[in-house]
Scaffold this motif. Structure first.
Motif, PDB file in Angstrom:
ATOM      1  N   LYS A  48       0.828  -1.209   0.000  1.00  0.00           N
ATOM      2  CA  LYS A  48       0.000   0.000   0.000  1.00  0.00           C
ATOM      3  C   LYS A  48       0.860   1.256   0.000  1.00  0.00           C
ATOM      4  N   LYS A  94       2.159   1.852  -3.502  1.00  0.00           N
ATOM      5  CA  LYS A  94       1.101   2.409  -4.355  1.00  0.00           C
ATOM      6  C   LYS A  94       0.863   3.877  -4.053  1.00  0.00           C
ATOM      7  N   LYS A  95       0.849   4.232  -2.758  1.00  0.00           N
ATOM      8  CA  LYS A  95       0.644   5.623  -2.362  1.00  0.00           C
ATOM      9  C   LYS A  95       1.788   6.512  -2.855  1.00  0.00           C
ATOM     10  N   GLU A 131       3.762   5.946  -5.438  1.00  0.00           N
ATOM     11  CA  GLU A 131       3.656   6.058  -6.894  1.00  0.00           C
ATOM     12  C   GLU A 131       2.555   7.030  -7.289  1.00  0.00           C
ATOM     13  N   LYS A 132       1.431   6.964  -6.586  1.00  0.00           N
ATOM     14  CA  LYS A 132       0.309   7.861  -6.875  1.00  0.00           C
ATOM     15  C   LYS A 132       0.692   9.318  -6.606  1.00  0.00           C
ATOM     16  N   LYS A 139      11.367  -2.789  -6.220  1.00  0.00           N
ATOM     17  CA  LYS A 139      10.057  -2.165  -6.408  1.00  0.00           C
ATOM     18  C   LYS A 139       9.974  -0.854  -5.641  1.00  0.00           C
TER      19      LYS A 139
END
Length: 338
Positions: free
Chosen positions: A31, A34-35, A37-38, A205
């Motif tokens: 998570k 993802k945060k 990257e966003k 990653k």
């Protein structure tokens, strides 16, 4: 919780803290990535020919797992509340400095000074009746330790892997010496780093950023002073110390913008620049090799010094009983009380 589980031995509490920190970091990292990257907190992985875009500041996950692990330790052994809270405050402050550095890019002097300030709370966990010089050395050592684990960086998994090796060696050494209380600190960070390495190993990653790398060194220095295992901490940090010494000897104090990065040739292997500063990584790159191999060599160097640290812990009790070292111990005690 300490009333429910009053009989748990310290080493067992340390294992539980390590497992908790591992699970927290392992479950939260997807998570967090993802945060990041966003929010476009990303960077290029320049050591790949295709230059992938990778999330940065993944040290959030390490810090989060460590915090929960330490709180678990406090809950299971309230007699250690004070020293664990001191370490928690120090690591939180260092983590905040890492966040600021990742976002705003601090100068070397600014970072050193801020890390010095972050290390001041560690003074309250110092042994009783020590002198002012010893107390001043604590935040200085923390600033240096945090900086050197931040300097030996840049390849997939190198920082988190070396941190795992150093903290594993330090944990074993502390167990050998019967210093079980500080293993709660080392295991909390170790569990987080093991979980983080899964996402940081080749091909990465996520990168730890200064948020992650600074807190590794700060944790090791905190354990060194609270557990009074400074010699062993120094030994396990020798790969980082050698790297920092090479950089300072060849280039002095340089800002990161002045660094000429390691390059990738047509075969996808790492090639060191023809000119520029020296470093441990560049010594390894005497000929072009893959990033994974370079990291494994650095890890191997870390393992060697880790084994030496453990060996020193094994012989230390016998050495301390040797009367020929009495004069040295007197000098050491004199330094403590200056």
């Amino acid at each position: 919780m300490s009333n429910i589980l009053p009989q748990l031995p310290l080493y067992f509490i340390a294992i539980i803290c390590g497992i908790i920190s591992f699970l927290v970091t392992r479950l939260s990292m997807p998570k967090i990535i993802k945060k990041l990257e966003k929010a476009e907190i990303v960077g290029k992985d320049i050591h790949k020919s295709w230059k992938p875009i990778v999330a940065e500041m993944g040290g959030f996950g390490i810090l989060f797992g460590f915090i929960i692990g330490i709180f678990a330790g406090i809950g299971m052994h309230d007699l250690l509340t004070f020293q664990l809270m001191v370490v928690l405050v120090v690591i939180l402050l260092v983590g905040i400095i890492g966040i600021v550095d990742d976002l705003l890019v601090l100068s070397s002097k600014e970072k050193f000074f801020l890390l010095f300030l972050a290390g001041i709370p560690l003074v309250w966990a110092a042994p009783p009746h020590v002198g002012i010089i010893y107390l001043i050395c604590i935040p200085i050592a923390l600033s240096i330790g945090a900086n050197i684990t931040n300097m030996l960086a840049g390849l997939n998994g190198i920082e988190s892997g070396l941190g795992i090796i150093s903290l594993t060696s330090l944990t074993i050494a502390c167990i050998i010496l019967g210093k079980y209380d500080v293993t709660i600190i080392s295991m909390s960070m170790l569990g987080s780093l093991v979980a983080f390495l899964y996402f940081n190993k080749h091909p990465a990653k996520v990168f730890p950023g200064d948020t992650g790398t600074l807190i590794i060194g700060a944790t090791i220095v905190s354990i060194a002073f609270i557990g009074r295992v400074k010699l062993i901490a120094l030994i396990v940090l020798l790969p980082n110390i050698i790297d920092a010494a090479l950089k300072f000897y060849s280039a002095g104090v340089m800002e990161r913008q002045q660094f000429e990065p390691t390059k990738v040739n047509d075969e996808g292997k790492l090639v060191r620049p023809e000119v520029g500063f020296k470093s441990l990584i560049r010594l390894v790159l005497r000929k072009p090799i893959s990033e994974k191999k370079a990291v494994r060599i650095i890890w191997g160097i870390g393992i060697v010094f880790g084994i030496i640290g453990i060996a020193v812990a094994c012989i230390m009790p016998g050495v301390l009983e040797n009367q020929t070292l009495a004069n040295f111990m007197q000098i050491k005690e004199f330094f403590y009380h200056m």
